[in-house]
Design an enzyme around this catalytic site. Structure first.
Site, PDB file in Angstrom:
ATOM      1  CG  HIS A 154      -0.681   0.285   2.847  1.00  0.00           C
ATOM      2  ND1 HIS A 154       0.215  -1.185   3.458  1.00  0.00           N
ATOM      3  CD2 HIS A 154       0.213   1.071   4.023  1.00  0.00           C
ATOM      4  CE1 HIS A 154       0.622  -1.088   4.318  1.00  0.00           C
ATOM      5  NE2 HIS A 154       0.634   0.469   4.705  1.00  0.00           N
ATOM      6  CG  HIS A 177       3.569   4.999   5.711  1.00  0.00           C
ATOM      7  ND1 HIS A 177       2.760   4.956   6.660  1.00  0.00           N
ATOM      8  CD2 HIS A 177       3.222   3.283   5.001  1.00  0.00           C
ATOM      9  CE1 HIS A 177       2.175   4.419   6.536  1.00  0.00           C
ATOM     10  NE2 HIS A 177       2.556   2.715   6.140  1.00  0.00           N
ATOM     11  CD  GLU A 232       3.225  -0.634   7.072  1.00  0.00           C
ATOM     12  OE1 GLU A 232       2.726   0.147   6.479  1.00  0.00           O
ATOM     13  OE2 GLU A 232       2.780  -1.247   8.175  1.00  0.00           O
TER      14      GLU A 232
HETATM   15 CO    CO Z   1       1.232   1.139   6.386  1.00  0.00          CO
END
Ligand code: CO
Length: 137
Positions: free
Chosen positions: A7, A79, A130
């Site tokens: 994502h 992020h 991440e």
């Molecule tokens: Co995330």
């Protein structure tokens, strides 16, 4: 090592308006809002055919995205999340290569109930990264 883009996370000042924009104007498959008190955020997932957009809004007093929203009151990209088969193996490899892991360095359960870590943006050309293990779905 690096796998799919899981994502891209966008911090938004108005989660309802952002969810509506993606659902109605963009015609996307948009999840309900989910409070994640342990992570200090409320999340909405926009499911795209090849990845997801994670809409984030601060939750509670010590939200990790509250400062971001203060600096970016209109919202902004926060992020990117890449999948790795094993977060601990990836962490140890990147640490050995000089990357800094945020927090105490131990994986935390993320929005999909999978272990995740965050890597310092200064070690990734200005992008907070991440890492998350893949979901079955
Ligand atoms: Co995330």
């Amino acid at each position: 090592m690096i796998g799919r883009l899981n994502h891209v996370a966008i911090v938004v000042p108005d989660l309802e308006a952002a969810a509506k924009l993606y659902r109605e104007n963009m015609g996307a498959d948009v999840s309900e809002a989910v409070d994640m008190p342990a992570n200090g955020v409320t999340t909405v997932f926009v499911h795209l055919p090849n990845t997801n957009i994670e809409l984030l809004h601060p939750l509670g007093e010590n939200s990790p995205v509250a400062n971001f929203l203060e600096r970016n009151p209109a919202g902004g990209i926060h992020h990117v999340c890449y999948e790795v088969d094993d977060v601990v193996v990836a962490r140890d490899r990147l640490k050995a290569l000089g990357a800094r892991v945020l927090g105490d360095g131990e994986p935390k359960l993320g929005a999909h109930g999978k272990p995740t870590i965050f890597l310092h943006p200064k070690d990734f050309f200005g992008t907070l990264v991440e890492l998350e293990e893949p979901s079955e779905s």
